[in-house]
Design a protein around this motif. Structure first.
Motif, PDB file in Angstrom:
ATOM      1  N   THR A  90       0.849  -1.185   0.000  1.00 38.04           N
ATOM      2  CA  THR A  90       0.000   0.000   0.000  1.00 38.04           C
ATOM      3  C   THR A  90       0.886   1.235   0.000  1.00 38.04           C
ATOM      4  N   GLU A  91       0.684   2.124  -0.972  1.00 36.62           N
ATOM      5  CA  GLU A  91       1.519   3.320  -1.090  1.00 36.62           C
ATOM      6  C   GLU A  91       0.822   4.536  -0.487  1.00 36.62           C
ATOM      7  N   ILE A  92       1.506   5.178   0.439  1.00 37.77           N
ATOM      8  CA  ILE A  92       0.996   6.387   1.082  1.00 37.77           C
ATOM      9  C   ILE A  92       2.092   7.437   1.051  1.00 37.77           C
ATOM     10  N   ALA A  93       1.744   8.649   0.697  1.00 40.77           N
ATOM     11  CA  ALA A  93       2.715   9.737   0.690  1.00 40.77           C
ATOM     12  C   ALA A  93       2.289  10.823   1.667  1.00 40.77           C
ATOM     13  N   VAL A 100       5.747   4.085   2.803  1.00 40.79           N
ATOM     14  CA  VAL A 100       5.498   5.497   3.105  1.00 40.79           C
ATOM     15  C   VAL A 100       6.612   6.349   2.509  1.00 40.79           C
ATOM     16  N   THR A 101       6.209   7.324   1.704  1.00 39.94           N
ATOM     17  CA  THR A 101       7.151   8.244   1.073  1.00 39.94           C
ATOM     18  C   THR A 101       6.896   9.659   1.579  1.00 39.94           C
ATOM     19  N   ILE A 102       7.960  10.342   1.931  1.00 40.30           N
ATOM     20  CA  ILE A 102       7.873  11.745   2.338  1.00 40.30           C
ATOM     21  C   ILE A 102       8.277  12.598   1.141  1.00 40.30           C
ATOM     22  N   LEU A 103       7.390  13.478   0.731  1.00 43.17           N
ATOM     23  CA  LEU A 103       7.602  14.301  -0.463  1.00 43.17           C
ATOM     24  C   LEU A 103       7.856  15.741  -0.034  1.00 43.17           C
ATOM     25  N   SER A 104       8.985  16.292  -0.454  1.00 47.46           N
ATOM     26  CA  SER A 104       9.302  17.669  -0.070  1.00 47.46           C
ATOM     27  C   SER A 104      10.291  18.279  -1.060  1.00 47.46           C
ATOM     28  N   PRO A 105      10.151  19.585  -1.319  1.00 44.83           N
ATOM     29  CA  PRO A 105      11.165  20.268  -2.123  1.00 44.83           C
ATOM     30  C   PRO A 105      12.339  20.753  -1.280  1.00 44.83           C
ATOM     31  N   SER A 106      12.316  20.462   0.023  1.00 42.03           N
ATOM     32  CA  SER A 106      13.248  21.070   0.967  1.00 42.03           C
ATOM     33  C   SER A 106      14.219  20.065   1.575  1.00 42.03           C
ATOM     34  N   LEU A 113       1.604  22.824  -7.851  1.00 43.52           N
ATOM     35  CA  LEU A 113       1.364  22.852  -9.294  1.00 43.52           C
ATOM     36  C   LEU A 113       2.570  22.321 -10.065  1.00 43.52           C
ATOM     37  N   LEU A 114       3.758  22.628  -9.606  1.00 38.53           N
ATOM     38  CA  LEU A 114       4.973  22.169 -10.272  1.00 38.53           C
ATOM     39  C   LEU A 114       5.121  20.651 -10.199  1.00 38.53           C
ATOM     40  N   ASN A 115       4.547  20.062  -9.143  1.00 43.14           N
ATOM     41  CA  ASN A 115       4.721  18.619  -8.913  1.00 43.14           C
ATOM     42  C   ASN A 115       3.418  17.834  -9.011  1.00 43.14           C
ATOM     43  N   ALA A 116       2.369  18.427  -9.553  1.00 42.31           N
ATOM     44  CA  ALA A 116       1.055  17.779  -9.552  1.00 42.31           C
ATOM     45  C   ALA A 116       1.078  16.418 -10.228  1.00 42.31           C
ATOM     46  N   GLN A 117       1.796  16.291 -11.319  1.00 46.53           N
ATOM     47  CA  GLN A 117       1.827  15.008 -12.023  1.00 46.53           C
ATOM     48  C   GLN A 117       2.465  13.930 -11.158  1.00 46.53           C
ATOM     49  N   ARG A 118       3.565  14.261 -10.493  1.00 45.02           N
ATOM     50  CA  ARG A 118       4.214  13.293  -9.611  1.00 45.02           C
ATOM     51  C   ARG A 118       3.326  12.961  -8.421  1.00 45.02           C
ATOM     52  N   LEU A 119       2.689  13.938  -7.833  1.00 41.20           N
ATOM     53  CA  LEU A 119       1.830  13.694  -6.676  1.00 41.20           C
ATOM     54  C   LEU A 119       0.681  12.763  -7.022  1.00 41.20           C
ATOM     55  N   SER A 120       0.160  12.884  -8.242  1.00 39.93           N
ATOM     56  CA  SER A 120      -0.987  12.061  -8.641  1.00 39.93           C
ATOM     57  C   SER A 120      -0.623  10.596  -8.794  1.00 39.93           C
ATOM     58  N   HIS A 121       0.676  10.279  -8.755  1.00 34.78           N
ATOM     59  CA  HIS A 121       1.099   8.869  -8.812  1.00 34.78           C
ATOM     60  C   HIS A 121       0.664   8.113  -7.563  1.00 34.78           C
ATOM     61  N   PHE A 122       0.556   8.821  -6.457  1.00 32.88           N
ATOM     62  CA  PHE A 122       0.232   8.171  -5.189  1.00 32.88           C
ATOM     63  C   PHE A 122      -1.285   8.111  -5.006  1.00 32.88           C
ATOM     64  N   PHE A 133      -8.318  20.986  -8.356  1.00 33.91           N
ATOM     65  CA  PHE A 133      -8.607  21.727  -9.586  1.00 33.91           C
ATOM     66  C   PHE A 133      -7.616  21.405 -10.704  1.00 33.91           C
ATOM     67  N   VAL A 134      -6.672  20.496 -10.437  1.00 32.49           N
ATOM     68  CA  VAL A 134      -5.706  20.094 -11.457  1.00 32.49           C
ATOM     69  C   VAL A 134      -6.333  19.008 -12.333  1.00 32.49           C
ATOM     70  N   PRO A 135      -6.424  19.214 -13.640  1.00 31.89           N
ATOM     71  CA  PRO A 135      -7.032  18.205 -14.519  1.00 31.89           C
ATOM     72  C   PRO A 135      -6.353  16.846 -14.367  1.00 31.89           C
ATOM     73  N   GLY A 136      -7.156  15.822 -14.200  1.00 31.38           N
ATOM     74  CA  GLY A 136      -6.650  14.464 -14.104  1.00 31.38           C
ATOM     75  C   GLY A 136      -6.206  14.033 -12.723  1.00 31.38           C
ATOM     76  N   PHE A 137      -6.236  14.933 -11.739  1.00 31.54           N
ATOM     77  CA  PHE A 137      -5.809  14.553 -10.399  1.00 31.54           C
ATOM     78  C   PHE A 137      -6.904  13.740  -9.733  1.00 31.54           C
ATOM     79  N   ARG A 138      -6.575  12.516  -9.315  1.00 31.11           N
ATOM     80  CA  ARG A 138      -7.578  11.621  -8.735  1.00 31.11           C
ATOM     81  C   ARG A 138      -7.171  11.070  -7.373  1.00 31.11           C
ATOM     82  N   SER A 139      -6.022  11.435  -6.871  1.00 27.64           N
ATOM     83  CA  SER A 139      -5.573  10.905  -5.583  1.00 27.64           C
ATOM     84  C   SER A 139      -6.535  11.326  -4.478  1.00 27.64           C
TER      85      SER A 139
END
Length: 358
Positions: free
Chosen positions: A3-6, A34-40, A82-91, A106-112
């Motif tokens: 099970t993938e959770i971010a 479990v994946t931690i997603l951050s630009p920092s 917005l810069l990472n919406a495609q990657r975020l939608s993988h989870f 409001f991002v087209p195709g986002f279903r997470s």
């Protein structure tokens, strides 16, 4: 397949403490990734400090071209999303403590699916916004927040659950911040300019603290206030000013102080993990008694003149027994505590949601 959770780490460091215990608990469960997603890098380093065995996966998101990278200053959350919406939608499931992530809807195709762990347990009306309704499940600290979220139409009853306050599991131990044994007063002003005791009255408050006899004082404003006002400075040897450090967000001060002085910060409920004297500054003389946004002001003395602080502190030990029952009741309503750790309860609720049982 696991099970993938971010978990999203795109807010300032103080919010990490509210979701990290649940992330660590989930990562210890079988068949959960479990994946931690951050630009920092700074925030990921802070997370790694609490994960010495490396149970969490760390992933660097693309970083906007503008914005600092410190514990308390991060680039625009919206730009990051917005810069990472495609990657975020993988989870299939994203967990966060900040409501900016509602923009992903409001991002087209986002279903997470989105889960919000509501950070803080305060009373301020600013803690309830329309964007809360964008989340599939909201986990709150206690019945107070669940009740208010439902009353305001932000969540249907089945989409908000009480999971406790996991930050308590990462709290620092009591510490000595002064060389003598005088009692310690924690002054913790909020950032909201309409409600903060510092924004309009800072010089008067500081004069009162500098002349205070028999006490040491920690001045630790909310980190958002620290980033918006001029640095608070003093030469008084009995005053420690912290404009933003690990101590100001890991409960070092709330666990170590003998009395609390504030306005509307939810940190008062972290301080009241152990009932102790509380004082609140009503220097704008608000009519607060029937306003639930100031419910915590019933838990201690309310001062309309900062000059009354010395006398109020002198009275505090004798008055405190009369406030203990109210403090315990408010804590019970605001933060549900039981034998099962909040991190375990939150992890169970998240997995049940994913399995369609929540």
């Amino acid at each position: 397949m696991p099970t993938e959770i971010a978990f999203l780490a795109i807010a300032e460091a103080q919010q990490i403490y509210h979701w990290l215990p649940a992330a660590l608990e989930l990562a210890r469960r079988p068949d959960v990734s479990v994946t931690i997603l951050s630009p920092s890098p700074v925030l990921l380093d802070l997370v790694a400090h609490y994960d010495p065995t490396g149970t969490l996966k760390m992933e660097h998101l693309r970083r906007p071209f503008f914005g600092a990278d410190t514990l308390f200053r991060q680039p625009s959350r919206l730009a990051t999303l917005l810069l990472n919406a495609q990657r975020l939608s993988h989870f299939p499931l994203l967990v966060t403590t900040e409501i900016s992530s509602a923009a992903l809807r409001f991002v087209p195709g986002f279903r997470s699916r989105l889960i919000l762990i509501k950070h803080g347990a305060g009373d301020r009306e600013g803690g309830y916004k329309a964007r809360h309704s964008a989340f599939d499940l909201t986990l709150v600290a206690g019945e107070k927040d669940r009740r208010r979220m439902i009353e305001r139409g932000l969540c249907p009853p089945e989409a908000v659950a009480v999971g406790g306050y996991a930050k308590f599991e990462l709290s620092a131990p009591p510490q000595r911040f002064f060389s003598d044994d005088r009692p310690v007063l924690l002054y913790n002003p909020h950032f909201d300019p309409r409600l903060s005791s510092w924004v309009r009255h800072g010089p008067a408050v500081m004069r009162a603290l500098e002349t205070l006899q028999g006490w040491n004082v920690i001045v630790a404003p909310h980190t958002k206030l620290a980033g918006r006002v001029a640095p608070i400075e003093t030469t008084a040897p009995h005053i420690r000013v912290d404009m933003g450090s690990r101590h100001s967000i890991d409960m070092s001060y709330t666990m170590s102080a003998d009395a609390y002085l504030g306005d509307v910060s939810s940190q008062v409920y972290e301080f009241l993990l152990q009932p102790r004297p509380c004082l609140f500054l009503n220097l704008d003389r608000r009519d607060w008694r029937n306003d639930e946004a100031f419910a915590h002001w019933r838990l201690g003395q309310v001062l309309e003149r900062v000059e009354d602080l010395p006398e109020a502190l002198t009275r505090a030990p004798d008055l405190q027994p009369g406030f203990v029952a109210a403090q315990k009741a408010a804590m019970h309503d605001s933060i549900d505590q039981c034998a099962i750790p909040a991190s375990v309860r939150q992890a169970d609720l998240i997995l049940a949601f994913m399995q369609g049982k929540a």
